[in-house]
Motif scaffolding. Structure first.
Motif, PDB file in Angstrom:
ATOM      1  N   HIS A 157     -18.738  -8.452 107.769  1.00 27.28           N
ATOM      2  CA  HIS A 157     -18.731  -9.982 108.173  1.00 27.28           C
ATOM      3  C   HIS A 157     -18.045 -10.833 107.010  1.00 27.28           C
ATOM      4  O   HIS A 157     -18.378 -10.568 105.883  1.00 27.28           O
ATOM      5  N   ARG A 158     -16.890 -11.456 107.517  1.00 29.76           N
ATOM      6  CA  ARG A 158     -16.311 -12.369 106.755  1.00 29.76           C
ATOM      7  C   ARG A 158     -17.063 -13.305 106.250  1.00 29.76           C
ATOM      8  O   ARG A 158     -17.454 -14.539 107.164  1.00 29.76           O
ATOM      9  N   HIS A 159     -17.316 -13.253 104.928  1.00 26.05           N
ATOM     10  CA  HIS A 159     -18.104 -14.325 104.311  1.00 26.05           C
ATOM     11  C   HIS A 159     -17.582 -14.536 102.538  1.00 26.05           C
ATOM     12  O   HIS A 159     -17.501 -13.489 102.119  1.00 26.05           O
ATOM     13  N   TRP A 160     -17.723 -15.774 102.348  1.00 23.79           N
ATOM     14  CA  TRP A 160     -17.111 -16.010 100.855  1.00 23.79           C
ATOM     15  C   TRP A 160     -18.121 -15.299  99.924  1.00 23.79           C
ATOM     16  O   TRP A 160     -17.687 -14.671  99.064  1.00 23.79           O
TER      17      TRP A 160
ATOM     18  N   PRO B 217     -10.019 -18.494  98.716  1.00 18.37           N
ATOM     19  CA  PRO B 217      -9.163 -18.185  99.954  1.00 18.37           C
ATOM     20  C   PRO B 217      -9.795 -19.028 101.321  1.00 18.37           C
ATOM     21  O   PRO B 217     -11.067 -19.105 101.539  1.00 18.37           O
ATOM     22  N   ASP B 218      -8.670 -18.947 102.146  1.00 22.63           N
ATOM     23  CA  ASP B 218      -9.125 -19.368 103.531  1.00 22.63           C
ATOM     24  C   ASP B 218      -9.772 -18.293 104.208  1.00 22.63           C
ATOM     25  O   ASP B 218      -9.054 -17.537 104.737  1.00 22.63           O
ATOM     26  N   LEU B 219     -11.119 -18.345 104.441  1.00 22.91           N
ATOM     27  CA  LEU B 219     -11.845 -17.225 105.315  1.00 22.91           C
ATOM     28  C   LEU B 219     -12.229 -17.919 106.621  1.00 22.91           C
ATOM     29  O   LEU B 219     -12.951 -17.144 107.294  1.00 22.91           O
ATOM     30  N   THR B 220     -11.497 -18.927 107.109  1.00 20.59           N
ATOM     31  CA  THR B 220     -11.790 -19.498 108.312  1.00 20.59           C
ATOM     32  C   THR B 220     -11.463 -18.770 109.500  1.00 20.59           C
ATOM     33  O   THR B 220     -11.733 -18.676 110.904  1.00 20.59           O
ATOM     34  N   ILE B 221     -10.010 -17.899 109.233  1.00 14.18           N
ATOM     35  CA  ILE B 221      -9.398 -17.160 110.122  1.00 14.18           C
ATOM     36  C   ILE B 221      -9.293 -15.681 109.530  1.00 14.18           C
ATOM     37  O   ILE B 221      -9.068 -15.694 108.364  1.00 14.18           O
ATOM     38  N   ARG B 222      -9.059 -14.844 110.269  1.00 16.07           N
ATOM     39  CA  ARG B 222      -8.854 -13.403 109.884  1.00 16.07           C
ATOM     40  C   ARG B 222      -7.481 -13.224 109.192  1.00 16.07           C
ATOM     41  O   ARG B 222      -6.453 -13.781 109.828  1.00 16.07           O
ATOM     42  N   ALA B 223      -7.367 -12.512 108.192  1.00 18.39           N
ATOM     43  CA  ALA B 223      -5.981 -12.305 107.528  1.00 18.39           C
ATOM     44  C   ALA B 223      -5.474 -10.837 108.381  1.00 18.39           C
ATOM     45  O   ALA B 223      -6.357  -9.906 108.781  1.00 18.39           O
ATOM     46  N   PHE B 224      -4.209 -10.711 108.402  1.00 15.55           N
ATOM     47  CA  PHE B 224      -3.749  -9.531 108.979  1.00 15.55           C
ATOM     48  C   PHE B 224      -2.747  -8.702 107.935  1.00 15.55           C
ATOM     49  O   PHE B 224      -2.048  -8.066 108.333  1.00 15.55           O
TER      50      PHE B 224
ATOM     51  N   ARG C 180     -10.001  -9.702 106.322  1.00 14.42           N
ATOM     52  CA  ARG C 180      -9.582  -8.879 107.730  1.00 14.42           C
ATOM     53  C   ARG C 180     -10.842  -9.058 108.518  1.00 14.42           C
ATOM     54  O   ARG C 180     -10.707  -8.466 109.717  1.00 14.42           O
ATOM     55  N   ALA C 181     -12.003  -9.124 107.943  1.00 14.86           N
ATOM     56  CA  ALA C 181     -13.089  -8.702 108.617  1.00 14.86           C
ATOM     57  C   ALA C 181     -13.488 -10.110 109.796  1.00 14.86           C
ATOM     58  O   ALA C 181     -12.631 -10.771 110.018  1.00 14.86           O
TER      59      ALA C 181
END
Length: 232
Positions: A164-167, A2-9, A196-197
């Motif tokens: 922390h949003r991390h793969w 998934p694209d973790l470069t930006i926050r999901a909502f 969402r983190a």
């Protein structure tokens, strides 16, 4: 990946406040166990001790879920002869009911069903607001409103822990939820919570937008941010 470069909502299943107890109770119980095993309770208590906190202080847990953090604080307070007034705030009636049952042995814990964005008139002021794994449920605009509401409610300061949003965390949660639970909610919401983190730069920018500059932001294992905001 998934694209973790930006926050999901995307909304999590848990965001539905009409969920029946049969669905939400096992998830709340599991989250409480995870918070205990992974040191979430210890980190919050350590931050409280460093504030410092004294007998008679009031602590309010926004987005309290099953009340596990407040129960841990109540046990720590009793062990250290600290008489604290503890209040849990949650918008979901099933969560409040579950937390009340779990906390029945603790006379100094109370709960209020209220929306932390719109029902602030129903939320009592306190010395310290805490919040654990909750703020990622808000988009950026509502996150800023949430922090401003916390600032208005807390006399001394705020303690927030969140992901922390991390793969690595993303895939670890997928494995854990598929090995240890059959809950559709856990399998959906766990990885989505990571999406969402936050990245550090995002939190710094959100704090700037909220007008907050007196704070300490640190990283803790396993992939969690701890944000402490001081009122003075």
């Amino acid at each position: 990946m998934p694209d973790l470069t930006i926050r999901a909502f995307d909304a999590e299943i848990m965001d539905d406040f009409d969920l029946p107890a049969s669905e939400i109770d096992p998830v709340l119980a599991g989250l409480g166990q995870v918070n205990s095993l992974l040191g979430g309770h210890k980190n919050i208590i350590k931050a409280l001790k460093n504030f410092p906190i004294h007998t008679g202080y009031s602590v309010s847990d926004w987005g309290c879920g099953g009340g596990d953090a407040l129960i841990a604080i109540a046990k720590w307070g009793a062990k250290n002869n600290l008489k604290l007034n503890l209040t849990g705030i949650d918008a979901a009636p099933t969560a409040v009911n579950f937390a009340r049952r779990e906390s029945v042995a603790f006379s100094n814990i109370d709960y209020v069903q209220a929306d932390v964005i719109t029902d602030t008139d129903h939320i009592p002021t306190c010395d310290i607001v805490i919040s654990s794994l909750f703020t990622h449920h808000f988009d950026d605009e509502r996150w800023v409103r949430l922090i401003k509401n916390m600032q208005a409610s807390a006399r001394k300061g705020i303690i927030i822990t969140d992901l922390h949003r991390h793969w690595l965390l993303y895939y670890a949660i997928i494995v854990i939820t598929h090995v240890f639970t059959r809950s559709k909610m856990a399998r959906n919401d766990g990885p989505l919570s990571v999406k969402r983190a936050f990245k550090k730069a995002e939190l710094v920018n959100l704090l700037k937008n909220a007008g907050i500059d007196n704070y300490n932001l640190t990283w803790h294992w396993p992939f969690r941010w701890q944000l402490i905001i001081y009122k003075s």
